[in-house]
Scaffold this active site. Structure first.
Site, PDB file in Angstrom:
ATOM      1  N   ARG A  72       0.843  -1.194   0.000  1.00  0.00           N
ATOM      2  CA  ARG A  72       0.000   0.000   0.000  1.00  0.00           C
ATOM      3  C   ARG A  72       0.876   1.241   0.000  1.00  0.00           C
ATOM      4  O   ARG A  72       1.914   1.283   0.651  1.00  0.00           O
ATOM      5  CB  ARG A  72      -0.889   0.010   1.245  1.00  0.00           C
ATOM      6  CG  ARG A  72      -1.775  -1.198   1.367  1.00  0.00           C
ATOM      7  CD  ARG A  72      -2.837  -1.277   0.332  1.00  0.00           C
ATOM      8  NE  ARG A  72      -3.732  -0.115   0.347  1.00  0.00           N
ATOM      9  CZ  ARG A  72      -4.870  -0.041  -0.340  1.00  0.00           C
ATOM     10  NH1 ARG A  72      -5.238  -1.058  -1.114  1.00  0.00           N
ATOM     11  NH2 ARG A  72      -5.624   1.013  -0.277  1.00  0.00           N
ATOM     12  N   VAL A  73       0.443   2.257  -0.725  1.00  0.00           N
ATOM     13  CA  VAL A  73       1.275   3.451  -0.762  1.00  0.00           C
ATOM     14  C   VAL A  73       1.294   4.169   0.592  1.00  0.00           C
ATOM     15  O   VAL A  73       2.186   4.944   0.872  1.00  0.00           O
ATOM     16  CB  VAL A  73       0.909   4.434  -1.894  1.00  0.00           C
ATOM     17  CG1 VAL A  73       1.450   3.938  -3.209  1.00  0.00           C
ATOM     18  CG2 VAL A  73      -0.568   4.686  -1.970  1.00  0.00           C
ATOM     19  N   ASP A  74       0.314   3.865   1.407  1.00  0.00           N
ATOM     20  CA  ASP A  74       0.367   4.442   2.751  1.00  0.00           C
ATOM     21  C   ASP A  74       1.471   3.778   3.565  1.00  0.00           C
ATOM     22  O   ASP A  74       1.806   4.213   4.651  1.00  0.00           O
ATOM     23  CB  ASP A  74      -0.995   4.371   3.467  1.00  0.00           C
ATOM     24  CG  ASP A  74      -1.929   3.346   2.860  1.00  0.00           C
ATOM     25  OD1 ASP A  74      -1.412   2.384   2.261  1.00  0.00           O
ATOM     26  OD2 ASP A  74      -3.154   3.506   2.991  1.00  0.00           O
ATOM     27  N   ASP A  75       2.038   2.710   3.074  1.00  0.00           N
ATOM     28  CA  ASP A  75       3.089   1.996   3.792  1.00  0.00           C
ATOM     29  C   ASP A  75       4.464   2.199   3.160  1.00  0.00           C
ATOM     30  O   ASP A  75       5.394   1.472   3.459  1.00  0.00           O
ATOM     31  CB  ASP A  75       2.789   0.497   3.805  1.00  0.00           C
ATOM     32  CG  ASP A  75       1.517   0.188   4.575  1.00  0.00           C
ATOM     33  OD1 ASP A  75       0.824  -0.756   4.198  1.00  0.00           O
ATOM     34  OD2 ASP A  75       1.224   0.911   5.539  1.00  0.00           O
TER      35      ASP A  75
END
Ligand code: 6R9
Length: 665
Positions: A533-536
């Protein structure tokens, strides 16, 4: 060039074995490429041809797809097969029976405990579906009404889904491991008049009191203004054994209410865009959203991917997907895809480690399973128990393996390939989402050379692009944000009751594209490597590093069975890498091991990716679907465990305290 371009894993290739290629639906990379080009250049012709495999009561009008992805041009909308009418329950059951396949086994059901088994043929399944549908009608459920299902994985669960579909009702399955509060939230959002559940069941050695949980959930929901009128209870375990009671006037038991219903129920022909189901899924913020899928396009996506990605040969294969119907994987690759194809499948209610870590392979041998589809978290858990649990079973029936749910680290991939598959079974690493409804980026077993840990190439009709943070499309080998340029039949149509949230979540960041939320790298062969995930995404000294890449490197160390990486603030580097590491059973942690793990990451990715902290983790905080909750890990890593927020969705909330105690050890 990306700093990870020469990671050893990217040089490894596994060619499709001849035995698979010779029988495959798509044979060889050139055939894939030709068909893929057609699917993009003449999308209408491609999907029209695929759709001919199904029954449509009324045909669609041209164009096959109408859509707007660009918020600057007005509201986002997607529709497929406008003007057409069909029914997915008819296509999954009646169509095969009319073709003389009624006696074919639909389900080999294997219960939690060894020795619990049932066989259900297509005719028997249809009769069960019709009885449930007739009961639903008898209590007033009509086309378009919501029905919530909260059950264990017994044949009655997919049957209840198909019963809803048969009469045009919209099912919302809630995984039978969610808490009463989580169930109440979902009931309050979709406001069903009917809930279908079971008294309770065993999960491994543990009793699960499903009906009692439903009662708690419905009390919460009643307190907040929504009363469910009818609860149908399958008496899986005697009610008294699981502390369940029946509320007169509301609750009925299956035996009395359903078994006496007629075995036949006419299908309701519904428009292709009629809602089929809602499935709640969590995003990075807010409460879970009800992802809405509709009938015609979803049906076609489920059929074509099941057929081509698993290369199912319905007359000879026995297919087993270990997912529960409470998740999208269980919707598309247990209930709908295999039945639309007329395949025979195993339905397993239990867990892979009960009564022992060899259970999966015992089941494979018992039913001669040829196609096996599971999640990396299960693969790693079984890997940790050692090879002997696998090798004591023959597994000679297996010909194809699949993986889904998170990036599979090359180490787990190789173990799955070599030990489970005996080196002879291709692995389809299928990237997709609740929102996409069906596989999006995936190998085809008879066509795609495999690279361990790589989801490889787009499925037919899927047009991915990689963007940088400014929203510019990158060409050639690159790393960035994964988006889709055009709709595919099985994509979600909206967030139930909140179209603005749908537009905001998926279409506002990058105009004209569907935003997946995942990062990816495209290599020189055009293969897509999902980086998480791009949040990660971590940013260490200006280097972009996927959490999944570091995790995968850690797991490459023979003592490490699972790892989860988060970023913590660092005064000089911006972010530092903080790694939670679970060791193989029987391995003790030590400073030497810590050094070895860091050295492994330095070696596999590069010195810039070396974790600053290794935090020993006997277990990791996971959702019940097995996804690591990095939000919780970030708080523990930054010593802010007093601000954890809601951890009620954790499979085992006790793991948090254990981790806090091990900090600095
Ligand atoms: C089907 C499913 C979706 C998210 C997705 C991605 C991750 C799923 C993956 C994968 C790498 C794969 N994901 N499959 N990442 N390789 N083969 O899991 O749906 O529960 O909605 O999760 O899971 O991050 O965005 P869902």
């Amino acid at each position: 060039m990306s700093p990870h371009e020469d990671a050893p894993s990217s040089k490894e290739r596994f060619m499709p074995p001849d035995s698979i290629v010779s029988k495959a639906h798509v044979q060889g990379l050139a055939s894939y490429q030709e068909l893929y080009d057609k699917s993009i250049n003449d999308n209408e012709a491609f999907w029209t041809e695929q759709a001919e495999q199904l029954h449509w009561q009324t045909k669609w009008s041209s164009p096959i797809c109408k859509y707007n992805f660009n918020l600057d041009h007005g509201p986002v909308h997607i529709s497929w097969f406008e003007g057409a009418e069909t029914n997915i329950s008819y296509n999954a059951l009646d169509r095969h029976i009319e073709n003389g396949l009624g006696d074919r086994v639909a389900f080999y059901w294997e219960g939690n405990d060894e020795g619990q088994e049932r066989t259900v043929t297509y005719s028997e399944l249809k009769a069960m579906v019709c009885r449930i549908a007739n009961w639903l009608k008898s209590v007033g459920v009509k086309r378009g009404d919501d029905v919530s299902l909260y059950m264990a994985l017994v044949p009655e669960l997919p049957a209840a889904m198909l019963a809803c579909a048969r009469i045009g009702a919209v099912h919302s399955v809630v995984f039978g491991g969610f808490s009463a509060e989580a169930l109440a939230d979902r009931v309050l959002d979709s406001r069903p008049a009917v809930v279908i559940t079971s008294s309770g069941t065993m999960r491994g050695p543990k009793p699960i009191p499903l009906k009692a949980i439903v009662d708690d959930a419905l009390n919460i929901s009643e307190g907040k203004g929504h009363s469910v009128q009818h609860v149908l209870v399958l008496e899986q375990l005697p009610l008294a054994d699981v502390g369940a009671s029946l509320r007169p006037g509301r609750d009925v038991v299956w035996r009395e209410a359903v078994d006496s219903q007629p075995d036949d129920c006419p299908v309701e022909w519904v428009p292709a865009e009629a809602p089929l189901f809602k499935l709640y899924t969590s995003g990075s913020t807010g409460k879970p959203k009800g992802v809405l899928h509709t009938t015609g396009g979803y049906m076609l996506g489920a059929l074509t991917t099941t057929k081509l990605v698993f290369d199912v040969q319905p007359t000879t294969d026995v297919y087993w997907c270990t997912a529960d119907c409470g998740w999208i994987t269980g919707h598309t690759y247990v209930t709908y895809g295999p039945l639309l194809l007329g395949a025979t499948q195993v339905l397993f209610e239990g867990v892979p480690t009960w009564p022992d870590a060899g259970r999966c392979w015992a089941i494979v041998d018992k039913y001669k399973v040829s196609i096996f589809y599971t999640a990396p978290t299960a693969i790693r858990a079984l890997h940790a128990r050692g090879d002997a649990w696998v090798t004591r079973h023959s597994r000679s029936s297996l010909r194809l393996l699949g993986s889904v749910g998170e990036p599979i680290n090359p180490e787990a991939w190789r173990w799955y390939h070599e030990v489970v598959g005996g080196g002879r079974c291709p692995i389809v690493d299928t990237w997709w989402q609740t929102e996409t409804g069906a596989h999006m980026i995936t190998p085809l077993p008879g066509a795609t050379p495999l690279k361990p840990g790589c989801a490889t190439l787009p499925f037919f009709g899927v047009e991915p692009a990689v963007l940088n943070e400014r929203g510019e499309e990158l060409q050639g080998p690159c790393e960035g944000i994964l988006v889709m340029k055009r709709p595919w039949p099985s994509m979600m149509r909206t967030v139930a009751g909140d179209h603005a949230r749908f537009e905001q979540t998926y279409f506002s960041a990058f105009r004209g594209y569907y935003f997946t939320g995942d990062g990816c790298r495209r290599d020189a062969d055009g293969y897509y490597w999902i980086t998480g995930r791009v949040d990660d995404v971590l940013n260490v000294s200006g280097h972009r590093i996927g959490t999944a890449e570091v995790e995968s490197a850690l797991v490459a160390h023979p003592s490490c069975v699972e790892a989860a990486v988060v970023a913590v603030e660092h005064p000089i580097k911006g972010q530092a890498i903080y790694a939670f590491v679970t060791l193989m059973t029987g391995v003790d942690h030590s400073d030497d091991l810590r050094k070895e793990l860091i050295a492994t990451v330095r070696k596999i990715i590069g010195p810039f990716a070396a974790p600053d902290v290794i935090h020993w983790a006997p277990g990791l905080p996971k959702t019940r679907s097995g996804k690591i909750m990095r939000r919780v890990l970030r708080k523990i890593a930054s010593k802010e465990e007093d601000q954890l927020g809601d951890i009620s969705t954790l499979a085992d909330p006790g793991v948090v305290q254990q981790l806090v105690e091990l900090r600095g050890k």
